[in-house]
Design a protein around this motif. Sequence first.
Motif, mmCIF file in Angstrom:
data_model
loop_
_atom_site.group_PDB
_atom_site.id
_atom_site.type_symbol
_atom_site.label_atom_id
_atom_site.label_comp_id
_atom_site.label_asym_id
_atom_site.label_seq_id
_atom_site.Cartn_x
_atom_site.Cartn_y
_atom_site.Cartn_z
ATOM 1 N N GLU A 32 -10.510 -4.481 -16.941
ATOM 2 C CA GLU A 32 -10.466 -3.104 -16.418
ATOM 3 C C GLU A 32 -11.235 -3.005 -15.102
ATOM 4 N N GLU A 33 -12.383 -3.655 -15.070
ATOM 5 C CA GLU A 33 -13.182 -3.642 -13.829
ATOM 6 C C GLU A 33 -12.430 -4.347 -12.697
ATOM 7 N N LEU A 34 -11.783 -5.445 -13.035
ATOM 8 C CA LEU A 34 -11.015 -6.175 -12.014
ATOM 9 C C LEU A 34 -9.858 -5.325 -11.487
ATOM 10 N N ASP A 35 -9.252 -4.547 -12.375
ATOM 11 C CA ASP A 35 -8.159 -3.668 -11.921
ATOM 12 C C ASP A 35 -8.665 -2.666 -10.889
ATOM 13 N N ILE A 36 -9.850 -2.112 -11.136
ATOM 14 C CA ILE A 36 -10.421 -1.161 -10.176
ATOM 15 C C ILE A 36 -10.775 -1.876 -8.872
ATOM 16 N N MET A 37 -11.343 -3.061 -8.987
ATOM 17 C CA MET A 37 -11.738 -3.796 -7.781
ATOM 18 C C MET A 37 -10.521 -4.245 -6.972
ATOM 19 N N ARG A 38 -9.402 -4.455 -7.666
ATOM 20 C CA ARG A 38 -8.157 -4.800 -6.971
ATOM 21 C C ARG A 38 -7.680 -3.603 -6.144
ATOM 22 N N ASP A 39 -7.755 -2.412 -6.732
ATOM 23 C CA ASP A 39 -7.371 -1.192 -5.989
ATOM 24 C C ASP A 39 -8.308 -0.972 -4.804
ATOM 25 N N ALA A 40 -9.593 -1.166 -5.049
ATOM 26 C CA ALA A 40 -10.576 -0.998 -3.972
ATOM 27 C C ALA A 40 -10.270 -1.963 -2.827
ATOM 28 N N GLY A 41 -9.975 -3.189 -3.177
ATOM 29 C CA GLY A 41 -9.703 -4.215 -2.170
ATOM 30 C C GLY A 41 -8.453 -3.925 -1.370
ATOM 31 N N ARG A 42 -7.442 -3.434 -2.061
ATOM 32 C CA ARG A 42 -6.180 -3.135 -1.370
ATOM 33 C C ARG A 42 -6.391 -2.009 -0.362
ATOM 34 N N LYS A 43 -7.122 -0.995 -0.777
ATOM 35 C CA LYS A 43 -7.424 0.104 0.154
ATOM 36 C C LYS A 43 -8.182 -0.413 1.362
ATOM 37 N N LEU A 44 -9.206 -1.195 1.076
ATOM 38 C CA LEU A 44 -10.071 -1.665 2.157
ATOM 39 C C LEU A 44 -9.311 -2.572 3.126
ATOM 40 N N ALA A 45 -8.397 -3.370 2.589
ATOM 41 C CA ALA A 45 -7.622 -4.265 3.457
ATOM 42 C C ALA A 45 -6.780 -3.460 4.442
ATOM 43 N N ARG A 46 -6.279 -2.317 3.984
ATOM 44 C CA ARG A 46 -5.487 -1.466 4.892
ATOM 45 C C ARG A 46 -6.358 -0.955 6.034
#
Length: 258
Positions: A17-31
């Motif tokens: 679950e934490e990794l799922d949130i960190m994946r979303d965070a990372g995708r946003k930040l990459a943009r």
Amino acid sequence: MIKAKPGQHAGLIKSREELDIMRDAGRKLARVREELAKAVGPGITTLDLDRQAREMIEDMGARPAFLGYRGYPATICASVNEEVVHGIPSAGRKLNEGDLISLDVGLIHEGFYSDTAITVAVGQVTPEIERLIGTTREALKAGIEAARAGNRLGDVSAAIQNQVESSGFSVVREYTGHGIGREMHEEPRIKNYGRPDSGLRLRAGMVLALEPMVNIGVWNTRVLDDEWTVVTADGKPSAHFEHTIAVTENGAEILTKV
Ligand code: MF3
Ligand code: CO
Ligand code: CO
């Protein structure tokens, strides 16, 4: 019944679950990172880039991670030429053709941090600066490839160092990568130089920010009077790339990718 013994460094392991949130965070930040990189050009100021980053992050419903961190006054770090990291954006810093700039940006999304950096050329740069940027990007890639479950931190460090030094450049030693999660800087510290088969054993679920800082000249640095800006000791150019990655059973997953 024998009580299960928590594994060493169990606290470094993120749940699915934490990794799922960190994946979303990372995708946003990459943009954000990619938009900033596109905005770089002669005539733009580092404060313009900072404003753009803050607006994008807030529009995404996230929060800038650096703003207020130990008193840091901005959303991004913008480090030009001989500046290695932690350059403070300023209206007085206008980019010129031939400069290189590293943009480091972080955000907090649903309680989790993400951290990434890219170095870009401003217009046409010298072949040596092109090679510096390319080598630093490749060094990060080599570190990511070494960040497999079962490998050790020293394997990551050595992979980065080899890539850099075989190109004739030097690796900054006074600053490191880091674990990341509910805090921006968690254990472990990840040096960009070291010995293979040494240090912490990597396990699936660890999330790490790998970030080689590479100099054309000597590896030594100093901090300016503003108490933030890190510059090379010899005044020669420096580059920096960073990704937040997750160690999985099948190699590393880059979280800060678009
Ligand atoms: N982003 C940096 C890192 O890669 C930390 C920046 S701290 C700040 O670890 F205060 F300068 F923002
Ligand atoms: Co960073
Ligand atoms: Co970092």
